[in-house]
Design a protein around this motif. Structure first.
Motif, PDB file in Angstrom:
ATOM      1  N   PHE A  72     -88.054  33.495 -16.136  1.00 53.65           N
ATOM      2  CA  PHE A  72     -87.140  32.671 -15.347  1.00 53.65           C
ATOM      3  C   PHE A  72     -86.113  33.527 -14.624  1.00 53.65           C
ATOM      4  O   PHE A  72     -85.820  33.294 -13.448  1.00 53.65           O
ATOM      5  CB  PHE A  72     -86.426  31.660 -16.243  1.00 53.65           C
ATOM      6  CG  PHE A  72     -85.387  30.850 -15.519  1.00 53.65           C
ATOM      7  CD1 PHE A  72     -85.741  29.703 -14.835  1.00 53.65           C
ATOM      8  CD2 PHE A  72     -84.061  31.251 -15.494  1.00 53.65           C
ATOM      9  CE1 PHE A  72     -84.799  28.954 -14.144  1.00 53.65           C
ATOM     10  CE2 PHE A  72     -83.101  30.522 -14.806  1.00 53.65           C
ATOM     11  CZ  PHE A  72     -83.470  29.372 -14.130  1.00 53.65           C
ATOM     12  N   LEU A  73     -85.555  34.517 -15.320  1.00 57.32           N
ATOM     13  CA  LEU A  73     -84.519  35.358 -14.712  1.00 57.32           C
ATOM     14  C   LEU A  73     -85.069  36.095 -13.491  1.00 57.32           C
ATOM     15  O   LEU A  73     -84.398  36.186 -12.452  1.00 57.32           O
ATOM     16  CB  LEU A  73     -83.992  36.362 -15.739  1.00 57.32           C
ATOM     17  CG  LEU A  73     -82.711  37.113 -15.357  1.00 57.32           C
ATOM     18  CD1 LEU A  73     -81.548  36.146 -15.227  1.00 57.32           C
ATOM     19  CD2 LEU A  73     -82.394  38.190 -16.390  1.00 57.32           C
ATOM     20  N   ALA A  74     -86.295  36.603 -13.605  1.00 55.12           N
ATOM     21  CA  ALA A  74     -86.917  37.290 -12.465  1.00 55.12           C
ATOM     22  C   ALA A  74     -87.135  36.322 -11.310  1.00 55.12           C
ATOM     23  O   ALA A  74     -86.817  36.622 -10.145  1.00 55.12           O
ATOM     24  CB  ALA A  74     -88.237  37.921 -12.898  1.00 55.12           C
ATOM     25  N   GLY A  75     -87.678  35.152 -11.620  1.00 56.09           N
ATOM     26  CA  GLY A  75     -87.944  34.177 -10.565  1.00 56.09           C
ATOM     27  C   GLY A  75     -86.675  33.672  -9.909  1.00 56.09           C
ATOM     28  O   GLY A  75     -86.616  33.516  -8.684  1.00 56.09           O
ATOM     29  N   TRP A  76     -85.639  33.432 -10.703  1.00 55.54           N
ATOM     30  CA  TRP A  76     -84.355  32.955 -10.166  1.00 55.54           C
ATOM     31  C   TRP A  76     -83.761  33.972  -9.200  1.00 55.54           C
ATOM     32  O   TRP A  76     -83.347  33.633  -8.086  1.00 55.54           O
ATOM     33  CB  TRP A  76     -83.403  32.666 -11.313  1.00 55.54           C
ATOM     34  CG  TRP A  76     -82.029  32.247 -10.884  1.00 55.54           C
ATOM     35  CD1 TRP A  76     -80.938  33.044 -10.704  1.00 55.54           C
ATOM     36  CD2 TRP A  76     -81.609  30.921 -10.551  1.00 55.54           C
ATOM     37  NE1 TRP A  76     -79.854  32.302 -10.294  1.00 55.54           N
ATOM     38  CE2 TRP A  76     -80.235  30.996 -10.199  1.00 55.54           C
ATOM     39  CE3 TRP A  76     -82.239  29.680 -10.549  1.00 55.54           C
ATOM     40  CZ2 TRP A  76     -79.510  29.875  -9.833  1.00 55.54           C
ATOM     41  CZ3 TRP A  76     -81.517  28.562 -10.183  1.00 55.54           C
ATOM     42  CH2 TRP A  76     -80.164  28.666  -9.830  1.00 55.54           C
ATOM     43  N   GLY A  77     -83.698  35.218  -9.633  1.00 57.40           N
ATOM     44  CA  GLY A  77     -83.134  36.257  -8.768  1.00 57.40           C
ATOM     45  C   GLY A  77     -83.903  36.401  -7.478  1.00 57.40           C
ATOM     46  O   GLY A  77     -83.323  36.581  -6.401  1.00 57.40           O
ATOM     47  N   PHE A  78     -85.225  36.285  -7.568  1.00 51.04           N
ATOM     48  CA  PHE A  78     -86.062  36.428  -6.381  1.00 51.04           C
ATOM     49  C   PHE A  78     -85.858  35.266  -5.412  1.00 51.04           C
ATOM     50  O   PHE A  78     -85.632  35.474  -4.212  1.00 51.04           O
ATOM     51  CB  PHE A  78     -87.535  36.507  -6.799  1.00 51.04           C
ATOM     52  CG  PHE A  78     -88.482  36.772  -5.666  1.00 51.04           C
ATOM     53  CD1 PHE A  78     -88.734  38.065  -5.246  1.00 51.04           C
ATOM     54  CD2 PHE A  78     -89.143  35.734  -5.024  1.00 51.04           C
ATOM     55  CE1 PHE A  78     -89.617  38.318  -4.207  1.00 51.04           C
ATOM     56  CE2 PHE A  78     -90.016  35.973  -3.982  1.00 51.04           C
ATOM     57  CZ  PHE A  78     -90.255  37.276  -3.576  1.00 51.04           C
ATOM     58  N   LEU A 376     -71.503  43.068  -8.355  1.00 55.43           N
ATOM     59  CA  LEU A 376     -70.808  41.921  -8.930  1.00 55.43           C
ATOM     60  C   LEU A 376     -71.380  40.605  -8.411  1.00 55.43           C
ATOM     61  O   LEU A 376     -71.541  39.645  -9.177  1.00 55.43           O
ATOM     62  CB  LEU A 376     -69.307  42.006  -8.609  1.00 55.43           C
ATOM     63  CG  LEU A 376     -68.523  43.120  -9.320  1.00 55.43           C
ATOM     64  CD1 LEU A 376     -67.081  43.134  -8.847  1.00 55.43           C
ATOM     65  CD2 LEU A 376     -68.586  42.943 -10.834  1.00 55.43           C
ATOM     66  N   ALA A 377     -71.670  40.560  -7.110  1.00 54.15           N
ATOM     67  CA  ALA A 377     -72.264  39.336  -6.545  1.00 54.15           C
ATOM     68  C   ALA A 377     -73.627  39.065  -7.161  1.00 54.15           C
ATOM     69  O   ALA A 377     -73.951  37.922  -7.510  1.00 54.15           O
ATOM     70  CB  ALA A 377     -72.380  39.474  -5.025  1.00 54.15           C
ATOM     71  N   GLY A 378     -74.446  40.114  -7.295  1.00 55.98           N
ATOM     72  CA  GLY A 378     -75.763  39.946  -7.900  1.00 55.98           C
ATOM     73  C   GLY A 378     -75.670  39.499  -9.344  1.00 55.98           C
ATOM     74  O   GLY A 378     -76.413  38.604  -9.781  1.00 55.98           O
ATOM     75  N   ALA A 379     -74.742  40.105 -10.105  1.00 55.30           N
ATOM     76  CA  ALA A 379     -74.564  39.712 -11.496  1.00 55.30           C
ATOM     77  C   ALA A 379     -74.099  38.261 -11.601  1.00 55.30           C
ATOM     78  O   ALA A 379     -74.519  37.521 -12.502  1.00 55.30           O
ATOM     79  CB  ALA A 379     -73.554  40.641 -12.169  1.00 55.30           C
ATOM     80  N   GLY A 380     -73.262  37.835 -10.649  1.00 59.79           N
ATOM     81  CA  GLY A 380     -72.801  36.454 -10.647  1.00 59.79           C
ATOM     82  C   GLY A 380     -73.932  35.470 -10.420  1.00 59.79           C
ATOM     83  O   GLY A 380     -74.014  34.425 -11.091  1.00 59.79           O
ATOM     84  N   VAL A 381     -74.824  35.793  -9.482  1.00 58.93           N
ATOM     85  CA  VAL A 381     -75.968  34.926  -9.206  1.00 58.93           C
ATOM     86  C   VAL A 381     -76.874  34.829 -10.427  1.00 58.93           C
ATOM     87  O   VAL A 381     -77.362  33.754 -10.794  1.00 58.93           O
ATOM     88  CB  VAL A 381     -76.760  35.459  -7.988  1.00 58.93           C
ATOM     89  CG1 VAL A 381     -78.086  34.719  -7.844  1.00 58.93           C
ATOM     90  CG2 VAL A 381     -75.944  35.298  -6.717  1.00 58.93           C
ATOM     91  N   LEU A 382     -77.116  35.967 -11.086  1.00 61.02           N
ATOM     92  CA  LEU A 382     -77.951  35.957 -12.284  1.00 61.02           C
ATOM     93  C   LEU A 382     -77.288  35.166 -13.408  1.00 61.02           C
ATOM     94  O   LEU A 382     -77.971  34.478 -14.179  1.00 61.02           O
ATOM     95  CB  LEU A 382     -78.235  37.391 -12.734  1.00 61.02           C
ATOM     96  CG  LEU A 382     -79.105  38.225 -11.795  1.00 61.02           C
ATOM     97  CD1 LEU A 382     -79.331  39.612 -12.377  1.00 61.02           C
ATOM     98  CD2 LEU A 382     -80.450  37.552 -11.528  1.00 61.02           C
TER      99      LEU A 382
END
Length: 400
Positions: A72-78, A376-382
């Protein structure tokens, strides 16, 4: 063609300048590091794609090899990161074609290319062939004209004292984003002939072509503009042709940039919709997106949803200023891919162990060395994705 169209896209016209600002004269070293990490990721992805030839890419691999959460984490980030990238590419088209009406042109581009993808992967691949051929011709003309001009020699490809380890790694992280197009190939497992053979070959060939193109253009820019000139340029290829005295190439380069952005947008819509399809099948996204067109064999509802979301972003948000988080998401995506490949047995086609190890370590190092705002933005999205997954899991356990 889809992989090359993804990698040799708008990034070649814009990614080298910020990378040069980070690495200085160490730009080519950063490019080499990005290519090594990308090669490891491509090899791991190819072996996993051969093992799991279904739509979804690392979302499927992570779920099957590491557990539902990591998939899920991989798919969400993508999905989140690349949907924003769709809007960014569309705005790039508008900025080059009709700057005063960039949003309208960008929205029209999304609608048009969503319609192309709706007709099936065959139509998408044919359109991508045309785009790749045009961009390749433009870049070939650029390299030949600049290297053959009297401006060569004003710059240098030698590494100077301005290059630092941190700067080179940051440049590698920024340039890695441009190599990530092979993810689109791995998401198409259900729509290609003989995926166990076709997908690994397509990934390897696309990566090799992209690396050759980036290296040639980077060398030409460094020799004509120098590391400082490249770092300070907002449109380095245009500045290089002007410096070389080949102004006749200016409209050609502008056209090439617009066409390249269209190619990236075409493949982005393709990849995001397939990962959305896989997640919708598992009820991790609304299940209505799992519908496949009875005639064209494409996840048409997912494609329409991606297209509509991208159009809304194009018309309302300037995502070009915050697109950095997409690089972070892509690196996390491939870190999970390498971790998944690490769990394969030899009988299942595991690559040499050093490949997923170097790929996983490389992704994590490049992710943390990105500009702080991007990380930080990427970590927030995850983090939002983790929250969504937690809520979904709790609702499932409660039977709702």
């Amino acid at each position: 063609m889809i992989g090359v169209g993804s990698m040799v896209g708008a990034g070649i016209f814009v990614a080298l300048a910020p990378a040069a600002r980070a690495a200085g004269s160490g730009l080519l070293v950063g490019l080499a590091i990005a290519a090594v990490v990308a090669l490891c990721n491509a090899t791991s992805s190819a072996r996993l794609a051969a093992r799991y030839p279904t739509s979804g890419g690392t979302y499927v691999y992570g779920r099957e090899r590491l557990g539902e959460f990591w998939g899920f984490l991989a798919g969400w980030g993508f999905v989140v990161g690349k949907t924003a990238s769709c809007a960014a590419m569309a705005l790039t088209v508008g900025a080059y074609v009709w700057p005063d009406h960039a949003r309208v042109v960008g929205a029209a581009s999304v609608v048009a290319l969503t319609a192309v993808n709706y007709r099936g992967i065959g139509k998408s691949a044919k359109a991508t062939r045309v785009i790749v051929a045009l961009v390749a011709a433009v870049l070939t003309a650029f390299v030949v004209a600049t290297l053959g001009s009297g401006a060569v020699g004003s710059g240098s490809v030698l590494i100077g004292s301005d290059a630092t380890v941190g700067g080179v790694l940051q440049a590698a992280g920024l340039l890695f984003f441009a190599f990530a197009g092979y993810a689109r190939i791995a998401t198409l497992g259900e729509e290609v002939v003989d995926p166990q053979r076709t997908i690994p070959r397509a990934i390897g060939i696309a990566l090799a072509v992209a690396l050759g193109v980036y290296a040639a253009v980077a060398v030409a820019l460094l020799l004509v503009l120098g590391a400082d000139g490249l770092a300070s340029s907002s449109a380095p290829l245009l500045d290089a042709v002007r410096e070389a005295g080949t102004d006749w190439l200016v409209p050609v380069v502008v056209t090439g940039a617009a066409v390249a952005a269209l190619g990236s947008l075409l493949s982005l819509i393709l990849g995001v919709s397939r990962t959305s399809l896989a997640m919708a099948r598992d009820h991790r996204l609304p299940h209505v997106l799992a519908e496949v067109h009875p005639r064209f064999g494409v996840p048409y509802r997912a494609e329409i949803a991606v297209g509509v979301t991208a159009v809304i972003l194009v018309l309302t948000v300037d995502v070009r200023e915050v697109i950095g988080f997409s690089s972070f998401g892509v690196l996390v995506y491939y870190a999970i891919a390498n971790a998944s490949a690490w769990t394969l047995t030899r009988a299942e086609g595991r690559p040499p162990l050093i490949v997923p190890v170097v790929g996983l370590a490389g992704c994590l190092v490049l992710a943390v060395t990105l500009p702080l705002s991007s990380a930080l933005a990427g970590a927030g999205v995850l983090a939002v994705g983790v929250l969504v997954h937690g809520v979904q899991t709790r609702l499932r356990r409660s039977g709702r």
